[in-house]
Write a protein that holds these residues in place. Structure first.
Motif, PDB file in Angstrom:
ATOM      1  N   VAL A  56      37.758  22.651   5.144  1.00  0.00           N
ATOM      2  CA  VAL A  56      36.240  22.161   5.057  1.00  0.00           C
ATOM      3  C   VAL A  56      36.146  21.169   4.392  1.00  0.00           C
ATOM      4  O   VAL A  56      35.823  22.188   2.828  1.00  0.00           O
ATOM      5  CB  VAL A  56      35.657  23.409   5.776  1.00  0.00           C
TER       6      VAL A  56
ATOM      7  N   GLY B  21      32.836  18.383   2.259  1.00  0.00           N
ATOM      8  CA  GLY B  21      32.437  17.845   2.594  1.00  0.00           C
ATOM      9  C   GLY B  21      31.780  17.039   1.472  1.00  0.00           C
ATOM     10  O   GLY B  21      31.877  17.058   0.422  1.00  0.00           O
ATOM     11  N   LEU B  22      31.049  15.738   1.382  1.00  0.00           N
ATOM     12  CA  LEU B  22      30.892  14.655  -0.086  1.00  0.00           C
ATOM     13  C   LEU B  22      29.315  14.636  -0.613  1.00  0.00           C
ATOM     14  O   LEU B  22      28.634  14.121   0.707  1.00  0.00           O
ATOM     15  CB  LEU B  22      31.676  13.731   0.052  1.00  0.00           C
TER      16      LEU B  22
ATOM     17  N   THR C 256      27.080  14.539   3.002  1.00  0.00           N
ATOM     18  CA  THR C 256      27.646  14.536   4.613  1.00  0.00           C
ATOM     19  C   THR C 256      27.699  15.966   4.925  1.00  0.00           C
ATOM     20  O   THR C 256      27.008  17.046   4.314  1.00  0.00           O
ATOM     21  CB  THR C 256      28.619  14.559   4.570  1.00  0.00           C
ATOM     22  N   ARG C 257      27.291  16.672   6.406  1.00  0.00           N
ATOM     23  CA  ARG C 257      27.901  17.974   6.760  1.00  0.00           C
ATOM     24  C   ARG C 257      29.507  18.277   6.577  1.00  0.00           C
ATOM     25  O   ARG C 257      29.796  17.440   6.021  1.00  0.00           O
ATOM     26  CB  ARG C 257      27.973  17.806   8.551  1.00  0.00           C
ATOM     27  N   PRO C 258      29.652  19.805   6.121  1.00  0.00           N
ATOM     28  CA  PRO C 258      30.856  19.777   6.119  1.00  0.00           C
ATOM     29  C   PRO C 258      31.488  19.380   7.019  1.00  0.00           C
ATOM     30  O   PRO C 258      32.844  20.890   7.613  1.00  0.00           O
ATOM     31  CB  PRO C 258      31.141  21.315   5.564  1.00  0.00           C
TER      32      PRO C 258
ATOM     33  N   SER D 225      33.369  18.688  -1.974  1.00  0.00           N
ATOM     34  CA  SER D 225      33.044  19.924  -1.912  1.00  0.00           C
ATOM     35  C   SER D 225      33.791  20.182  -1.078  1.00  0.00           C
ATOM     36  O   SER D 225      34.227  20.022   0.286  1.00  0.00           O
ATOM     37  CB  SER D 225      31.481  20.734  -1.142  1.00  0.00           C
TER      38      SER D 225
ATOM     39  N   SER E  58      36.833  24.194   1.219  1.00  0.00           N
ATOM     40  CA  SER E  58      36.959  25.556   1.783  1.00  0.00           C
ATOM     41  C   SER E  58      38.027  25.298   2.277  1.00  0.00           C
ATOM     42  O   SER E  58      37.888  24.461   2.805  1.00  0.00           O
ATOM     43  CB  SER E  58      35.568  26.330   1.812  1.00  0.00           C
TER      44      SER E  58
ATOM     45  N   LEU F   6      32.520  30.049   8.443  1.00  0.00           N
ATOM     46  CA  LEU F   6      33.248  28.786   6.436  1.00  0.00           C
ATOM     47  C   LEU F   6      33.135  29.784   5.414  1.00  0.00           C
ATOM     48  O   LEU F   6      32.559  31.000   4.992  1.00  0.00           O
ATOM     49  CB  LEU F   6      31.965  28.009   6.480  1.00  0.00           C
ATOM     50  N   GLY F   7      34.482  29.770   4.766  1.00  0.00           N
ATOM     51  CA  GLY F   7      34.738  30.246   3.198  1.00  0.00           C
ATOM     52  C   GLY F   7      33.407  29.211   2.611  1.00  0.00           C
ATOM     53  O   GLY F   7      33.163  28.814   2.645  1.00  0.00           O
TER      54      GLY F   7
ATOM     55  N   ARG G  56      32.365  28.019  -1.090  1.00  0.00           N
ATOM     56  CA  ARG G  56      32.567  26.571  -1.521  1.00  0.00           C
ATOM     57  C   ARG G  56      32.710  26.572  -2.635  1.00  0.00           C
ATOM     58  O   ARG G  56      32.216  26.876  -3.208  1.00  0.00           O
ATOM     59  CB  ARG G  56      32.101  25.458  -0.600  1.00  0.00           C
TER      60      ARG G  56
ATOM     61  N   LYS H 202      27.543  28.913  -9.007  1.00  0.00           N
ATOM     62  CA  LYS H 202      26.861  27.559  -8.499  1.00  0.00           C
ATOM     63  C   LYS H 202      25.301  27.814  -8.302  1.00  0.00           C
ATOM     64  O   LYS H 202      25.171  28.824  -8.458  1.00  0.00           O
ATOM     65  CB  LYS H 202      27.207  27.485  -6.559  1.00  0.00           C
TER      66      LYS H 202
HETATM   67  P1  ADP Z   1      23.937  22.942  -2.093  1.00  0.00           P
HETATM   68  O1  ADP Z   1      22.395  22.016  -2.136  1.00  0.00           O
HETATM   69  O2  ADP Z   1      23.809  23.668  -2.411  1.00  0.00           O
HETATM   70  O3  ADP Z   1      24.450  21.502  -2.766  1.00  0.00           O
HETATM   71  P2  ADP Z   1      23.884  21.400   0.644  1.00  0.00           P
HETATM   72  O4  ADP Z   1      23.756  22.128   1.445  1.00  0.00           O
HETATM   73  O5  ADP Z   1      23.855  20.695   0.096  1.00  0.00           O
HETATM   74  O6  ADP Z   1      24.599  22.324  -0.377  1.00  0.00           O
HETATM   75  O7  ADP Z   1      26.055  20.972   0.306  1.00  0.00           O
HETATM   76  C1  ADP Z   1      26.440  20.369  -0.691  1.00  0.00           C
HETATM   77  C2  ADP Z   1      27.999  19.778   0.108  1.00  0.00           C
HETATM   78  O8  ADP Z   1      29.070  21.033   0.225  1.00  0.00           O
HETATM   79  C3  ADP Z   1      27.546  19.570   1.793  1.00  0.00           C
HETATM   80  O9  ADP Z   1      28.129  17.908   1.569  1.00  0.00           O
HETATM   81  C4  ADP Z   1      28.078  19.668   2.810  1.00  0.00           C
HETATM   82  O10 ADP Z   1      28.872  19.564   3.206  1.00  0.00           O
HETATM   83  C5  ADP Z   1      29.072  20.893   2.057  1.00  0.00           C
HETATM   84  N1  ADP Z   1      29.376  22.336   1.948  1.00  0.00           N
HETATM   85  C6  ADP Z   1      28.509  23.569   2.636  1.00  0.00           C
HETATM   86  N2  ADP Z   1      29.308  24.205   2.720  1.00  0.00           N
HETATM   87  C7  ADP Z   1      30.338  23.752   2.916  1.00  0.00           C
HETATM   88  C8  ADP Z   1      32.092  24.556   2.715  1.00  0.00           C
HETATM   89  N3  ADP Z   1      31.550  25.640   3.210  1.00  0.00           N
HETATM   90  N4  ADP Z   1      32.299  23.931   2.520  1.00  0.00           N
HETATM   91  C9  ADP Z   1      32.719  22.833   2.281  1.00  0.00           C
HETATM   92  N5  ADP Z   1      32.337  21.875   2.069  1.00  0.00           N
HETATM   93  C10 ADP Z   1      31.089  22.539   2.656  1.00  0.00           C
END
Ligand code: ADP
Ligand code: ZN
Ligand code: MG
Length: 489
Positions: free
Chosen positions: A9, A11-12, A160-162, A201, A203, A212-213, A215, A268
């Motif tokens: 999984v 996300g960028l 992006t979304r994950p 990000s 996981s 989801l695991g 991240r 984090k």
């Molecule tokens: P934060 O506000 O803590 O930075 P966000 O919700 O903005 O967290 O997410 C940051 C990035 O992490 C996004 O690109 C999202 O898609 C990605 N992300 C969120 N949850 C996960 C996960 N469980 N595994 C991988 N990527 C994730």
């Protein structure tokens, strides 16, 4: 368990410098590579009492990206302060958008060998960049320097979304985003100058699991390669840890390019750590409908959408469509040539593929050899269409056409006139070809005898001889017909 037993999984987060001449909240320049601290003023170095003024161009470019990626855009938006301390941030806060990002939802549609996929966007927001710390080389150096030229540069963050589940998708996403922002003139996306940067990000979770695991966020990624290498490393590391029943901490890690590994930086941070609050020095922005209409009306087709349209409308292979839409001007040239040729040819369906072959082949090669842009290419799309029409109507052979193009470039003349003046038109006159064939047969008694005794393979050789005699001008089909007739007698 091997890596294949886990779902990946990813996300960028992308940061792109907007293509403005001046900064987000002051009128300092944003020119890359200027002398350190030469592009600064009290606003962007955070002197007490100064007030920010929003850069209208930056706002419009950011909205353009939100429209292009089909986001929902709030009717009223605000800026917020993100508070943190770092030596490259003299204000001790960054003006960003936390509560009302200028775009939410939306998507970037990518294509991999598995097909098309929409990568969902969580949000797009506008903020300002920080300065840059310089750490002088050498072990003796016990200080760092700060260059605040970059501080206050308009920055677009796209989250992006994950939604990405392998590295092919990650690569396609980065490439699509870069191409789109570049084509829409939102950012120059020069990764080597830091005007496009990514954080990733990642996981893992057991195959098919709903939850989801934890991240890990990876920073310090300076190139597309670095993003992919860091993710590959991190996926292996997490799989090994999960195999050993260790838990993955939610943490931020840095990519160490030299050692090709990620290293723990800090646990984090959470949104509440930044004590976001509405920026008191900036009023709310009411997004006028007329702005959005204007932006939508002037928005060009996105590069990927154009590629897919080329596949549908012109029945082109994916490869061709990809090459032709790599640059907007090339795609424009191709479409203009097809449009110009359509009225002239009997088989318009074939036309697009023939024009595509010419553009991808000879035209791109000539542009490259001569170091010219297609917009300055002497052979206009109409002229190329003229050349293709001559081939398709059997007036010139492909071989001759290949010789014609360089002459068209040198002289700026159209293909028909050159071919006529230089006697390059194809000979389809049977009487003339008959005469030539008699000469060829007379000059090659051995192959002729071979053919007649059953060695049909020499036929190609005889056609070749005939074509050579006519310097490629004879119509090969007519040659083959007459030759067969004569040999079979
Ligand atoms: P934060 O506000 O803590 O930075 P966000 O919700 O903005 O967290 O997410 C940051 C990035 O992490 C996004 O690109 C999202 O898609 C990605 N992300 C969120 N949850 C996960 C996960 N469980 N595994 C991988 N990527 C994730
Ligand atoms: Zn300034
Ligand atoms: Mg975030």
């Amino acid at each position: 368990m091997p890596v294949t037993d886990y779902d990946i999984v990813i996300g960028l987060e992308a940061h792109a410098h907007l293509l403005t001449r001046t900064k987000m909240f002051c009128s300092c320049r944003t020119t890359f590579g200027a002398e350190a601290n030469s592009q600064t003023c009290p606003v962007c170095i955070g002197m007490p009492g100064v007030l920010p003024v929003i850069n209208r161009k930056a706002l419009m470019l950011a909205l353009r990206s939100a429209v292009a990626f089909k986001c929902e855009i709030p009717a009223t938006m605000r800026f917020d302060r993100k508070n943190y301390y770092y030596p490259d941030l003299p204000k001790n806060y960054q003006i960003s958008q936390n509560y009302t990002p200028l775009g939410v939802k939306g998507f970037v549609e990518i294509e991999t060998s598995k097909g098309r996929k929409k990568i969902g966007l969580d949000n797009i927001h506008l903020e300002e960049d920080a300065g840059k710390l310089l750490h002088p080389e050498g072990s003796g150096a016990v200080y760092s320097q700060v260059d605040l030229n970059r501080a206050g540069t308009p920055l677009l963050e796209i989250v992006t979304r994950p939604d990405m589940s392998d590295l092919d998708e990650v690569e396609a996403y980065m490439e699509t985003l870069r191409r789109t922002l570049e084509a829409l003139e939102i950012s120059d996306c020069k990764m080597q100058e830091g005007s496009l940067r990514f954080e990733a990000s990642v996981s893992l979770k057991p195959l098919g699991a709903a939850e989801l695991g934890n991240r890990v966020e990876v920073k310090n990624l300076n190139s597309v390669r670095a993003v992919l290498n860091a993710l590959a490393y991190e996926i292996d590391r997490q799989a090994a840890a999960l195999d050993a029943r260790e838990r993955i901490d939610r943490e931020t890690r840095l990519w160490n390019e030299e050692l090709s590994r990620t290293e723990r930086m800090r646990s984090k941070e959470e949104a509440q750590d930044y004590r976001y609050f509405p920026e008191p020095d900036l009023g709310p922005i009411v997004v006028l409908d007329e702005w959005l209409q204007e932006i939508s009306a002037s928005l060009q087709e996105l590069p990927n959408e154009r590629k897919w349209r080329f596949e549908d409308e012109y029945a082109l292979p994916s490869y061709d469509a990809g090459v032709l839409t790599q640059k907007r001007a090339i795609a424009d040239y191709f479409e203009a040539a097809v449009a110009a040729g359509r009225a002239e040819v009997s088989d318009p369906a074939r036309l697009a593929k023939v024009v595509s072959n010419w553009v991808m082949g000879q035209v791109l090669k000539e542009l490259n050899d001569r170091k010219v842009e297609i917009t300055d290419f002497p052979v206009t799309p109409e002229r190329l269409a003229g050349l293709v029409t001559l081939i398709e109507s059997g007036k010139i052979s492909n071989t001759i056409a290949q010789q014609l193009l360089p002459i068209m470039i040198e002289t700026g003349e159209d293909a028909g006139r050159i071919a006529e003046q230089r006697g390059m038109l194809q000979v389809s006159d049977t009487a003339e070809i008959e005469k030539l064939m008699d000469e060829v047969l007379a000059a090659n008694p051995k192959p002729v005898a071979d053919y007649r005794s059953g060695k049909k393979a020499v036929f190609g050789f005889l056609v070749g001889q005939a074509m050579r005699q006519t310097k490629g001008k004879a119509n090969p089909q007519v040659v083959a017909e007459i030759l067969t007739k004569k040999l079979e007698n």
